[in-house]
Design an enzyme around this catalytic site. Structure first.
Site, mmCIF file in Angstrom:
data_model
loop_
_atom_site.group_PDB
_atom_site.id
_atom_site.type_symbol
_atom_site.label_atom_id
_atom_site.label_comp_id
_atom_site.label_asym_id
_atom_site.label_seq_id
_atom_site.Cartn_x
_atom_site.Cartn_y
_atom_site.Cartn_z
ATOM 1 N N SER A 240 -30.367 71.016 16.185
ATOM 2 C CA SER A 240 -29.765 72.252 16.704
ATOM 3 C C SER A 240 -30.763 73.302 17.207
ATOM 4 C CB SER A 240 -28.846 72.872 15.651
ATOM 5 O OG SER A 240 -27.816 71.981 15.356
ATOM 6 N N THR A 283 -23.997 72.802 8.120
ATOM 7 C CA THR A 283 -23.884 71.356 8.058
ATOM 8 C C THR A 283 -23.826 70.893 6.608
ATOM 9 O OG1 THR A 283 -24.741 69.290 8.949
ATOM 10 C CG2 THR A 283 -26.397 70.913 8.341
ATOM 11 N N LYS A 287 -20.109 72.766 4.479
ATOM 12 C CA LYS A 287 -18.995 73.103 5.377
ATOM 13 C C LYS A 287 -17.767 73.640 4.633
ATOM 14 C CE LYS A 287 -20.276 70.159 9.220
ATOM 15 N NZ LYS A 287 -19.904 69.103 10.155
ATOM 16 N N GLY A 347 -12.101 55.853 8.983
ATOM 17 C CA GLY A 347 -12.743 56.803 8.068
ATOM 18 C C GLY A 347 -11.754 57.863 7.624
ATOM 19 N N GLY A 349 -13.140 60.825 5.696
ATOM 20 C CA GLY A 349 -13.964 61.899 5.114
ATOM 21 C C GLY A 349 -13.805 63.198 5.886
ATOM 22 N N ASN A 370 -9.504 53.129 6.168
ATOM 23 C CA ASN A 370 -10.713 53.551 5.460
ATOM 24 C C ASN A 370 -11.092 52.528 4.407
ATOM 25 O OD1 ASN A 370 -12.726 55.529 4.916
ATOM 26 N ND2 ASN A 370 -11.646 56.044 3.020
ATOM 27 N N ARG A 371 -12.384 52.481 4.089
ATOM 28 C CA ARG A 371 -12.848 51.565 3.033
ATOM 29 C C ARG A 371 -12.020 51.784 1.773
ATOM 30 N NH1 ARG A 371 -18.929 52.395 1.130
ATOM 31 N NH2 ARG A 371 -18.079 54.450 0.708
ATOM 32 N N THR A 372 -11.863 53.083 1.394
ATOM 33 C CA THR A 372 -11.057 53.402 0.224
ATOM 34 C C THR A 372 -9.670 53.817 0.700
ATOM 35 O OG1 THR A 372 -13.109 54.287 -0.647
ATOM 36 C CG2 THR A 372 -11.137 54.745 -1.936
ATOM 37 N N LEU A 373 -8.702 52.981 0.437
ATOM 38 C CA LEU A 373 -7.353 53.227 0.950
ATOM 39 C C LEU A 373 -6.797 54.563 0.457
ATOM 40 C CD1 LEU A 373 -4.852 52.182 2.494
ATOM 41 C CD2 LEU A 373 -4.124 51.070 0.374
HETATM 42 P P1 ATR Z 1 -18.349 63.004 6.831
HETATM 43 O O1 ATR Z 1 -18.256 64.472 6.603
HETATM 44 O O2 ATR Z 1 -19.491 62.606 7.731
HETATM 45 O O3 ATR Z 1 -17.060 62.421 7.291
HETATM 46 P P2 ATR Z 1 -17.818 62.059 4.177
HETATM 47 O O4 ATR Z 1 -16.820 63.143 4.002
HETATM 48 O O5 ATR Z 1 -18.755 61.744 3.067
HETATM 49 O O6 ATR Z 1 -18.741 62.357 5.441
HETATM 50 O O7 ATR Z 1 -17.016 60.720 4.616
HETATM 51 C C1 ATR Z 1 -17.657 59.528 4.839
HETATM 52 C C2 ATR Z 1 -16.666 58.513 5.415
HETATM 53 O O8 ATR Z 1 -17.395 57.334 5.758
HETATM 54 C C3 ATR Z 1 -15.617 58.081 4.413
HETATM 55 O O9 ATR Z 1 -14.463 57.677 5.112
HETATM 56 C C4 ATR Z 1 -16.296 56.864 3.757
HETATM 57 O O10 ATR Z 1 -15.405 55.936 3.182
HETATM 58 P P3 ATR Z 1 -14.952 56.093 1.635
HETATM 59 O O11 ATR Z 1 -13.852 57.107 1.614
HETATM 60 O O12 ATR Z 1 -14.509 54.729 1.259
HETATM 61 O O13 ATR Z 1 -16.172 56.528 0.876
HETATM 62 C C5 ATR Z 1 -16.927 56.242 4.966
HETATM 63 N N1 ATR Z 1 -18.046 55.382 4.592
HETATM 64 C C6 ATR Z 1 -19.268 55.783 4.183
HETATM 65 N N2 ATR Z 1 -20.050 54.708 3.939
HETATM 66 C C7 ATR Z 1 -19.303 53.604 4.224
HETATM 67 C C8 ATR Z 1 -19.541 52.202 4.201
HETATM 68 N N3 ATR Z 1 -20.723 51.720 3.828
HETATM 69 N N4 ATR Z 1 -18.545 51.388 4.580
HETATM 70 C C9 ATR Z 1 -17.352 51.860 4.964
HETATM 71 N N5 ATR Z 1 -17.052 53.173 5.001
HETATM 72 C C10 ATR Z 1 -18.013 54.036 4.651
#
Ligand code: ATR
Length: 485
Positions: A240, A283, A287, A347, A349, A370-373
């Site tokens: 930035s 950042t 946030k 995703g 997050g 998402n990885r975590t449903l």
């Molecule tokens: P950001 O603000 O950048 O979105 P975050 O809030 O930490 O960061 O979210 C990270 C996202 O990336 C989440 O959806 C996370 O999945 P989980 O909810 O299962 O943690 C996803 N993510 C991070 N590492 C991952 C990985 N190795 N494989 C799959 N998804 C991943």
């Protein structure tokens, strides 16, 4: 004054460094302790005559962060010989106490910088010690190590506490200390040290002469300069400052944008009030942490619960989220014309939250995977979207074209350096009709984008969002469009 610390292993290379950077600096510090082998006494003595700029002579012992490992007697004898050179300053530590050397130094017309170093913190008696040194007619110098943002903020109190000392040098080392190096004029410091890229830093946290002079214009900062910045933890990787500072320069706005490593948002707000910060970017991980300090928040911040841009209005701090608008910018027309009606978001997050809300506000139907449903389900419930299991991606890609998403947005860090080459949605096969938007900007070409591009999809790159949100921040800070070209 901007001072280049010369840490090369021989005098010839130090001279080369000096020649390379002399246009960017006002003073040089010759670190004799960094020379390798026997010290070339005659060459060191001649060194100031070969420089057009004033030279500080320094021979730092190991305890103070230098490389001189022989005893104090040897150091004293060496310095005694070297002060025959036309040095403007000599840096001698607070604990050196060699009257004989001091008398000779003064006879030779060399000013004494009396320094002390603290690599473990910011000492409680910092200002008292500096006062004591100045009473002896010497220039006090303290290089201390802030371990928190509050520690860093204390260094700025030097401006008031040490106002009666005309010449002093006060710097914070390490990443927390970087603002004290850039804004050295606001701490009341006579000079700030920098080191050439690739050379061994004279002290931790020194930045390069180009950044000091050209990016931050540190030597032109005054009380009239509007201060902006970015807060985060970590922060030194941020791009930035390289966006905002050149914008200020092109528009001839007297402003600077500084990276602040922040552990406590509260400490930062207190500091901002004192120093008069006009606005800042936010950042990871702050946030959400900034929200309790905001007097006014925009609708998208309210919805998303996350803020990446804060500006001072008359009395209150106002928070907006330019990530939200930056995301929308490259696809706005498609949303307005109905080209995008269905979206798949990978995703769940913080970044996904902005994306899903932005799409929902345009009436898009959104599927979240998402990885975590569980997180996907939570976000879907909040935003009126649907969550699917990862295994369903394969099913969706076999649907007929009407039921497939028009837009696929990748919001996770998967595929980003240093984990490039990974694909968070490999179960999904692109038809070629989707618009594919990956928020990852490093690397530009992620594995997912590569796959989508081969299938013939239209691509939106992460850097497009990054720039769009940065330009919006610039406009929020200055009220002016970012200069083109
Ligand atoms: P950001 O603000 O950048 O979105 P975050 O809030 O930490 O960061 O979210 C990270 C996202 O990336 C989440 O959806 C996370 O999945 P989980 O909810 O299962 O943690 C996803 N993510 C991070 N590492 C991952 C990985 N190795 N494989 C799959 N998804 C991943």
């Amino acid at each position: 004054m901007i001072c280049l610390t010369l840490t090369e292993k021989d005098i010839e290379n130090n001279l080369l460094q000096y020649q390379k950077y002399k246009k960017l600096i006002d003073v040089v510090e010759l670190r004799v302790d960094m020379l390798e082998g026997a010290i070339p006494v005659d060459s060191v003595i001649r060194f100031p005559e070969l420089c057009e700029k004033p030279v500080i002579l320094t021979c730092r012992k190991v305890k103070d962060g230098g490389k001189f490992s022989q005893g104090e007697r040897s150091r004293f004898n060496l310095l005694r010989k070297l002060i025959k050179g036309k040095f403007s300053y000599i840096d001698i530590e607070e604990d050196m106490g060699r009257n004989e050397l001091e008398i000779c130094v003064k006879q030779n017309g060399i000013a004494i910088i009396r320094s002390f170093h603290d690599f473990y913190g910011v000492p409680g008696d910092l200002f008292k010690r500096m006062h004591k040194i100045s009473q002896q007619g010497e220039i006090p110098k303290a290089a201390v190590t802030p371990k928190s943002f509050a520690d860093m903020a204390r260094i700025f109190e030097g401006e008031k506490e040490l106002r009666d000392i005309d010449k002093k040098i006060l710097l914070g080392m390490g990443d927390y200390g970087v603002p004290t190096r850039i804004l050295y004029k606001l701490t009341g410091s006579l000079l700030s040290f920098c080191s050439a890229p690739g050379s061994s830093q004279g002290a931790p946290g020194q930045i390069t002469p180009e950044l000091m002079k050209n990016l931050y214009k540190a030597d032109t900062i005054s009380n009239e300069t509007a201060i902006y910045g970015i807060i985060g933890n970590p922060i030194m990787h941020t791009a930035s400052p390289a966006i905002h500072n050149p914008g200020f320069h092109k528009l001839e706005i007297n402003a600077v944008y500084v990276p602040f490593l922040v552990d406590s948002v509260r400490s930062f707000f207190l500091f901002s009030e004192k120093i008069g910060i006009k606005g800042f970017s936010v950042t990871v991980p702050h946030k959400q942490n900034v929200l309790p300090y905001l007097g006014i928040i925009s609708n998208e911040v309210k919805q998303i619960g996350s803020c990446n841009t804060v500006v001072k209005t008359k009395k209150l701090w106002k928070g907006i989220n330019t990530d939200y608008y930056g995301f929308l910018h490259p696809i706005q027309e498609d949303l307005e014309t109905g080209n995008i009606k269905k979206a798949l978001v990978i995703g769940a997050g913080g970044a996904a939250r902005s994306v899903v809300w932005a799409l929902r506000n345009y009436g898009c139907s959104v599927l979240i995977v998402n990885r975590t449903l569980d997180s996907a389900v939570k976000l879907a419930v909040k935003t009126g979207s649907s969550a699917i299991e990862k295994s369903e991606l394969a099913v969706i890609s076999m649907e007929d074209s009407q039921n497939r998403p028009d837009l696929v947005v990748q919001t996770t860090s998967v595929g980003m350096e240093p984990n490039a080459g990974k694909d968070p949605a490999e179960e999904y096969t692109f038809s070629g009709d989707e618009i594919v938007y990956d928020l990852v900007y490093k690397p530009r070409m992620t594995r997912l984008i590569n796959r989508a591009s081969q299938a013939g999809c239209r691509i939106v790159y992460g850097y497009e969002m990054l720039y769009a949100q940065g330009l919006l921040q610039f406009k929020t800070f200055t009220g002016k469009e970012y200069p083109q070209g």
